[in-house]
Each structure stands twice: as structure tokens, then as C-alpha cells.
Design a protein around this motif. Structure first.
Motif, PDB file in Angstrom:
ATOM      1  N   TYR A  44       0.864  -1.187   0.000  1.00 55.87           N
ATOM      2  CA  TYR A  44       0.000   0.000   0.000  1.00 55.87           C
ATOM      3  C   TYR A  44       0.898   1.235   0.000  1.00 55.87           C
ATOM      4  N   GLU A  45       0.956   1.891  -1.144  1.00 58.61           N
ATOM      5  CA  GLU A  45       1.911   2.988  -1.296  1.00 58.61           C
ATOM      6  C   GLU A  45       1.478   4.237  -0.545  1.00 58.61           C
ATOM      7  N   PHE A  46       0.202   4.315  -0.197  1.00 62.39           N
ATOM      8  CA  PHE A  46      -0.272   5.511   0.522  1.00 62.39           C
ATOM      9  C   PHE A  46       0.017   5.416   2.017  1.00 62.39           C
ATOM     10  N   MET A  47       0.598   4.291   2.458  1.00 58.02           N
ATOM     11  CA  MET A  47       0.890   4.140   3.886  1.00 58.02           C
ATOM     12  C   MET A  47       2.361   4.441   4.168  1.00 58.02           C
ATOM     13  N   THR A  48       2.628   4.840   5.406  1.00 57.29           N
ATOM     14  CA  THR A  48       4.013   4.964   5.856  1.00 57.29           C
ATOM     15  C   THR A  48       4.429   3.613   6.458  1.00 57.29           C
ATOM     16  N   ILE A  49       5.674   3.538   6.900  1.00 56.81           N
ATOM     17  CA  ILE A  49       6.157   2.295   7.516  1.00 56.81           C
ATOM     18  C   ILE A  49       5.327   1.973   8.762  1.00 56.81           C
ATOM     19  N   SER A  50       5.150   2.971   9.623  1.00 61.16           N
ATOM     20  CA  SER A  50       4.433   2.695  10.878  1.00 61.16           C
ATOM     21  C   SER A  50       2.952   2.405  10.619  1.00 61.16           C
ATOM     22  N   GLN A  51       2.375   3.069   9.609  1.00 57.64           N
ATOM     23  CA  GLN A  51       0.962   2.788   9.281  1.00 57.64           C
ATOM     24  C   GLN A  51       0.814   1.368   8.721  1.00 57.64           C
ATOM     25  N   THR A  52       1.813   0.952   7.946  1.00 59.36           N
ATOM     26  CA  THR A  52       1.791  -0.413   7.410  1.00 59.36           C
ATOM     27  C   THR A  52       1.802  -1.418   8.565  1.00 59.36           C
ATOM     28  N   GLU A  53       2.668  -1.150   9.527  1.00 59.03           N
ATOM     29  CA  GLU A  53       2.766  -2.054  10.684  1.00 59.03           C
ATOM     30  C   GLU A  53       1.456  -2.077  11.470  1.00 59.03           C
ATOM     31  N   LYS A  54       0.906  -0.894  11.662  1.00 54.64           N
ATOM     32  CA  LYS A  54      -0.340  -0.788  12.436  1.00 54.64           C
ATOM     33  C   LYS A  54      -1.479  -1.517  11.710  1.00 54.64           C
ATOM     34  N   PHE A  55      -1.523  -1.343  10.406  1.00 57.02           N
ATOM     35  CA  PHE A  55      -2.587  -1.971   9.619  1.00 57.02           C
ATOM     36  C   PHE A  55      -2.500  -3.501   9.708  1.00 57.02           C
ATOM     37  N   TYR A  56      -1.317  -4.041   9.420  1.00 58.26           N
ATOM     38  CA  TYR A  56      -1.204  -5.506   9.379  1.00 58.26           C
ATOM     39  C   TYR A  56      -1.248  -6.130  10.769  1.00 58.26           C
ATOM     40  N   SER A  57      -0.760  -5.413  11.766  1.00 62.68           N
ATOM     41  CA  SER A  57      -0.777  -5.998  13.123  1.00 62.68           C
ATOM     42  C   SER A  57      -2.210  -6.233  13.594  1.00 62.68           C
ATOM     43  N   GLY A  58      -3.140  -5.406  13.098  1.00 60.19           N
ATOM     44  CA  GLY A  58      -4.542  -5.582  13.465  1.00 60.19           C
ATOM     45  C   GLY A  58      -5.220  -6.725  12.718  1.00 60.19           C
ATOM     46  N   CYS A  59      -4.541  -7.197  11.668  1.00 60.64           N
ATOM     47  CA  CYS A  59      -5.149  -8.255  10.847  1.00 60.64           C
ATOM     48  C   CYS A  59      -4.672  -9.640  11.240  1.00 60.64           C
ATOM     49  N   TYR A  60      -3.472  -9.718  11.796  1.00 59.69           N
ATOM     50  CA  TYR A  60      -2.888 -11.030  12.098  1.00 59.69           C
ATOM     51  C   TYR A  60      -2.701 -11.191  13.605  1.00 59.69           C
ATOM     52  N   PRO A  61      -3.392 -12.164  14.188  1.00 57.47           N
ATOM     53  CA  PRO A  61      -3.332 -12.323  15.651  1.00 57.47           C
ATOM     54  C   PRO A  61      -1.934 -12.678  16.166  1.00 57.47           C
ATOM     55  N   ASN A  62      -1.132 -13.368  15.342  1.00 61.23           N
ATOM     56  CA  ASN A  62       0.218 -13.757  15.803  1.00 61.23           C
ATOM     57  C   ASN A  62       1.293 -12.825  15.269  1.00 61.23           C
ATOM     58  N   TRP A  63       0.906 -11.620  14.997  1.00 57.54           N
ATOM     59  CA  TRP A  63       1.833 -10.642  14.410  1.00 57.54           C
ATOM     60  C   TRP A  63       3.037 -10.424  15.318  1.00 57.54           C
ATOM     61  N   LEU A  78      13.566  -6.023  10.315  1.00 61.32           N
ATOM     62  CA  LEU A  78      13.861  -6.049   8.882  1.00 61.32           C
ATOM     63  C   LEU A  78      13.805  -4.649   8.274  1.00 61.32           C
ATOM     64  N   VAL A  79      12.807  -3.899   8.680  1.00 59.74           N
ATOM     65  CA  VAL A  79      12.587  -2.585   8.062  1.00 59.74           C
ATOM     66  C   VAL A  79      13.646  -1.580   8.530  1.00 59.74           C
ATOM     67  N   GLU A  80      14.066  -1.703   9.771  1.00 59.78           N
ATOM     68  CA  GLU A  80      15.026  -0.728  10.297  1.00 59.78           C
ATOM     69  C   GLU A  80      16.415  -0.884   9.686  1.00 59.78           C
ATOM     70  N   LYS A  81      16.655  -1.990   9.006  1.00 61.25           N
ATOM     71  CA  LYS A  81      17.938  -2.146   8.307  1.00 61.25           C
ATOM     72  C   LYS A  81      18.119  -1.066   7.239  1.00 61.25           C
ATOM     73  N   MET A  82      17.010  -0.509   6.766  1.00 56.23           N
ATOM     74  CA  MET A  82      17.088   0.516   5.718  1.00 56.23           C
ATOM     75  C   MET A  82      17.426   1.880   6.292  1.00 56.23           C
ATOM     76  N   GLY A  83      17.263   2.033   7.583  1.00 55.28           N
ATOM     77  CA  GLY A  83      17.566   3.312   8.221  1.00 55.28           C
ATOM     78  C   GLY A  83      16.590   4.425   7.874  1.00 55.28           C
ATOM     79  N   LEU A  84      15.401   4.068   7.480  1.00 54.03           N
ATOM     80  CA  LEU A  84      14.411   5.092   7.134  1.00 54.03           C
ATOM     81  C   LEU A  84      13.544   5.415   8.352  1.00 54.03           C
ATOM     82  N   PRO A  85      13.105   6.667   8.472  1.00 49.14           N
ATOM     83  CA  PRO A  85      12.192   6.990   9.584  1.00 49.14           C
ATOM     84  C   PRO A  85      10.860   6.261   9.409  1.00 49.14           C
ATOM     85  N   HIS A  86      10.187   6.019  10.524  1.00 48.50           N
ATOM     86  CA  HIS A  86       8.936   5.253  10.461  1.00 48.50           C
ATOM     87  C   HIS A  86       7.815   5.992   9.755  1.00 48.50           C
TER      88      HIS A  86
END
Lengths: 292, 222
Positions: A88-107, A115-123
Motif C-alpha cells: 500500500y503505497e499511501f501508507m508509511t512504515i508505521s501505518q503499514t505495521e499498524k494496519f497488518y498488526s490488526g489483521c494477524y493475531p500472531n503478528w 527487517l525494516v530498520e535495516k534501511m535506516g528510514l524513519p517510520h
């Protein structure tokens, strides 16, 4: 138990038949690479397996369920990477995490951010503003944080440089080492799969050949010899593939050296300095599938 | 899962929602200033005659606004999903396709209702300031066909965007265009009142076309 089973699969686009009576299975815990030239239906097969395409005939079972009607509980167990690292290109890193964490119970939040922080990009970095490699890391983070039992990766290497491809392979190796995890992967970088898969399915014009990597690498051979004339060798019982660059001829076959020499002699082909040479999986792929 | 779905829809919609909201408020303010200017610059009897006797709807400027709003919200939600067939990401989530689509539509519908509700309130307050309350109250049934047209435009927009087959897209566009044009075919106060309850009851049927297009998307037009 098999993670994936395909029975008598048939699919076609208008008049063009993609598969006719395709059958194969992938046992749980194996890492299977699907190899085929462009346009042979690799993505079509992934789409059918994930229920995004209804086949004309046949049946596909994924984790024991009909692929066309996967229940939500089964989908939770499948990590899916779409061709082109869809996100989802309209999401940020943290929004992506928030979105998927709500969908998967074992997130597993840490897995995603590790994995994402290896890129050194802000959330708050938007996915739309990422390079293909960076986006692939976000997608990989999403898939791994789901802790799935089955990974289906459709051309994970598309658009990735060597570094990101290696990173992907490292993560996949670690994932498979957890045990009981199945990976079904397609890639156009064949040599990457050599380091990863234990089983391969070659697909060509609707037909498949399933083989273990080791079996293939030991039973399929590359021979080289010199020949000054321009050869035109067709496929037959002995010759599976052939290419010529100047005087250097490469020939691929499941037969042993003696059979190959005998066969070429029968065809009237000079086989100066014929010898078996080491073969990479990419050589094997070209030898089996051809270049075009 | 539900909060995640709503978050996703809000992230797609928020800019367009704010833009649509500002546009709607702007048009309502324009209507307010136009009526006020008419009252002060012309004889009030003339304005009364226009509004009551010859049934000139003084808030005509808002007529096509719900339609535009519905189309904008549909595009804001589903164009990003259709680019690269990203909807597959949502369809792989551990939930049913219908539930996922329902909450997507619910989000857009809710924002659409908020905007149209605000329009209705602003127009009511404007009219109530200068006319008897009966005139103000009549604005709601007068605007309802336009709001229903906007709702049909929203559902129709989503249906057409989800549809993968171009000939079906054209056919569905025509069907929705005809239905919508019916709602704009009359004029005057409350001209559609007798049919309104039926139309409101039948409007949810448009959802069926969205779900059918969603099913066809998943099966890639089969």
C-alpha cells in the motif's frame, strides 16, 4: 502432508492454453522453486494457488483447502508476496505495521521492525517514496511478521540489486531453518534459487518437470566441445539443449559422455575436445528450457 | 481487523474527504451569500414570489455536488486498489471478501453522508434565516434525490472501478448513468417525494453490483 497439491489443472486465456492436465505436489517443509521462461504461466499459477484466478478445470489444494475458497484461518498461515512487491503505497512504515498488526493475531512486531530498520528510514517514510529494494524490505517484513507456515513468493527478485537479493535469501534461509516451513518461490534470477531450493519445478509450454535440486544437478550434464561449422541440432532423446558461440559448442543432456559422443557421431557431428564441465543451475535452466 | 480496515480507508480518503468537505462548505456559503444579497438588493416580495410561487430552488448550485462527491470518494478509495491490482493484498487478508468490501463501502458511505448531512443542515439554516420554517424543511426532500444520485454515483463508481472487463464497465456505466439521470429529471420543491421511500429502500440493491464486481475481480472476470 503436502502443503500444495495440484490435480489435473487446466487453464487458458481465450484460445491460448497455458496448462493442460498439470499435476504436482509440494510436501510440507520443502523449498520449491518454480522455474520457467517468461510467459510460461508462473504468475498465473501463483494467482490460481492464491484464489485470484479461477482455473478452467482441475483442483488446487493449499494447506489442504481448495485454493479457490481459502478460509480466513488458512490465509493467516500463508505469507504471499506479489510480483513487483505490491504494497500500500499511501501508507508509511508505521501505518503499514499498524494496519497488518490488526489483521494477524500472531503478528510479530519486532520481526517487522528488525527487517525494516535495516534501511535506516524513519517510520513516517511513505512506501510510495521508497525504491524498489526498500519497498521489498517492507513487504518482506510484513510477510515474516505474520509468521506463516507457507510462503508463496512470486518473483521476489524483480527489480532488486544484488544486496537486497542476498538479504532476501538470508531471511528465507533463516525462515526455513525454523522447521516445518514451506516455501514456494518463482524467480527470474535462477542462480539465486540454487542457494535456496531443495526441489524444482520446470514449467515449459504447459508441461512440468519436478525434480530435486541435487538429483537435477547430478543427472543433468553440460558438455562442451569445439566445432568450426555452424551446427543446427534439434532436441531429441539425447540432446536436451544446445548453444553455440563461435567454435565453442555447449550441449546439455541427461545422458552420459559415452552416449553423447556416440549420438553426435551418428549425427555426423565432430566433437573435438568434448568434455563434461561444471554446470550452474542457470546453465541447467538454459539447457533444459532454451534461451527463447 | 475492523479497525485496520477502517484505518486503511481513512488513509486513502482523508485528503479527498477534506477537499470535498471544503468544496461543499464553500458552495453552501456561496448559496447563503447569494440569498442574503438577493434579499437585501431586491424587493423581498420578488424573492418570495420567485421562491414560493414559481418554485425557483434557490440552492440549485448544490444540485450536482453530491454526485461529484460520490464519484470523488469512489475514486479515492478504489483507484489505489486497482493500480497494480493491489486489491489482492486486501483479498489475502484473513477475512471474507464481502466483509472487507462492506467495510470499505461503509467508510466511504459514512463520509459521504457526513458531507451531504452538513450540506442539508447548512441549507436548512440558511433558508430558515430568511424564510418560514416550512420552506427550510422542504429543502430536505428537495435535496434527497440529489443525495441519492450521489450515493448511486458512489456505488456505481466503485462497481465500474472493480470491474475488469471493459465491455461490462461500459454497460454498468450506462446503467448507473440512466438511474442517476432519472433523479435529476425533475425540478421544484420536493418533486420526487412520492417515489422517495421506494428509492431509499431500493438504493442498497446497488451494493449487489459492487459485490458482484468484487467477486469477478477475484476471479479475474471469469
Amino acid at each position: 502432508m503436502n502443503a500444495i497439491e495440484v490435480h489435473n489443472l487446466r487453464h487458458q486465456y481465450s484460445e491460448r492454453v497455458i496448462y493442460e492436465d498439470l499435476n504436482f505436489s509440494i510436501p510440507e517443509g520443502s523449498i520449491c522453486g518454480l522455474l520457467g521462461k517468461n510467459g510460461q504461466g508462473k504468475t498465473t499459477l501463483v494467482n490460481i494457488l492464491m484464489g485470484f484466478l479461477k482455473p478452467v478445470a482441475g483442483k488446487c489444494l493449499v494447506l489442504g483447502e481448495d485454493s479457490h475458497d481459502l478460509p480466513p484461518a488458512t490465509r493467516t498461515r500463508i505469507g504471499l508476496l506479489h510480483e513487483g512487491h505490491l504494497a500500500y503505497e499511501f501508507m508509511t512504515i508505521s501505518q503499514t505495521e499498524k494496519f497488518y498488526s490488526g489483521c494477524y493475531p500472531n503478528w510479530e512486531r519486532e520481526v517487522f521492525f528488525n527487517l525494516v530498520e535495516k534501511m535506516g528510514l524513519p517510520h513516517n517514510h511513505k512506501v510510495a517514496n521508497m525504491s524498489c529494494g526498500q519497498r521489498s524490505q517492507v513487504v518482506l517484513g510484513v510477510i515474516m511478521a505474520q509468521n506463516p507456515d507457507l510462503l508463496i513468493l512470486d518473483d521476489y527478485s524483480m527489480g532488486l540489486d544484488a544486496g537486497y537479493r542476498r538479504l532476501f535469501l538470508d531471511v528465507l534461509h533463516d525462515f526455513s531453518a525454523l522447521g516445518g516451513k514451506t516455501i514456494f518461490v518463482t524467480s527470474h534470477i535462477v542462480q539465486d534459487l540454487e542457494q535456496l531450493v531443495d526441489t524444482m519445478i520446470f514449467i515449459d509450454q504447459g508441461k512440468i518437470m519436478q525434480t530435486g535440486l541435487d538429483d537435477f544437478m547430478t543427472s543433468f550434464h553440460k558438455y562442451v566441445f569445439l566445432n568450426k561449422s555452424e551446427l543446427s541440432l534439434g532436441k531429441d532423446d539425447i540432446i536436451t539443449g544446445f548453444e553455440q558461440r563461435g567454435e565453442q559448442v555447449s550441449l546439455y543432456s541427461f545422458a552420459d559422455t559415452q552416449q553423447v559422443v556416440q549420438h553426435l557421431t551418428t549425427l555426423g557431428v565432430q566433437t573435438k575436445d568434448l568434455r563434461k564441465v561444471d554446470m550452474t543451475l542457470e546453465d541447467g535452466f538454459i539447457g533444459l528450457m532454451g534461451k527463447y | 481487523m475492523l479497525s485496520s480496515l477502517l484505518l486503511k480507508e481513512w488513509l486513502k480518503l482523508k485528503r479527498y474527504f477534506i477537499a470535498a468537505l471544503l468544496l461543499n462548505i464553500g458552495i453552501c456559503l456561496k448559496i447563503f451569500f447569494d440569498i442574503r444579497q438577493q434579499i437585501y438588493s431586491e424587493h423581498s416580495e420578488m424573492v418570495w414570489y420567485q421562491a414560493i410561487h414559481i418554485q425557483t430552488v434557490l440552492y440549485q448550485d448544490i444540485r450536482y455536488l453530491p454526485l461529484i462527491t460520490g464519484l470523488v470518494l469512489a475514486a479515492a478509495q478504489f483507484v489505489p486498489e486497482m493500480m497494480g491490482r493491489r486489491l489482492r493484498l486486501s483479498l489475502h487478508l484473513p477475512g471474507s471478501r464481502e466483509v472487507m468490501l462492506f467495510f470499505s463501502l461503509f467508510s466511504g458511505f459514512l463520509l459521504f453522508l457526513m458531507i451531504c448531512g452538513l450540506d442539508a443542515v447548512l441549507i436548512y439554516l440558511t433558508l430558515k434565516m430568511y424564510f418560514p420554517v416550512e420552506v427550510a424543511v422542504s429543502s430536505l426532500p428537495t435535496m434527497l434525490p440529489w443525495i441519492l444520485a450521489g450515493l448511486l454515483a458512489y456505488f456505481g463508481g466503485v462497481t465500474v472501478l472493480l470491474e475488469m472487463n471493459w465491455s461490462r464497465r461500459i454497460f454498468l456505466s450506462l446503467v448507473f448513468a440512466v438511474l442517476i439521470s432519472m433523479l435529476f429529471s425533475g425540478s421544484g420543491y420536493g418533486w420526487f417525494i412520492p417515489a422517495l421511500p421506494w428509492l431509499i429502500l431500493l438504493a442498497p440493491l446497488a451494493l449487489l453490483s459492487v459485490f458482484e464486481s468484487g467477486r469477478r475481480f477475484q476471479e479475474r472476470g471469469v
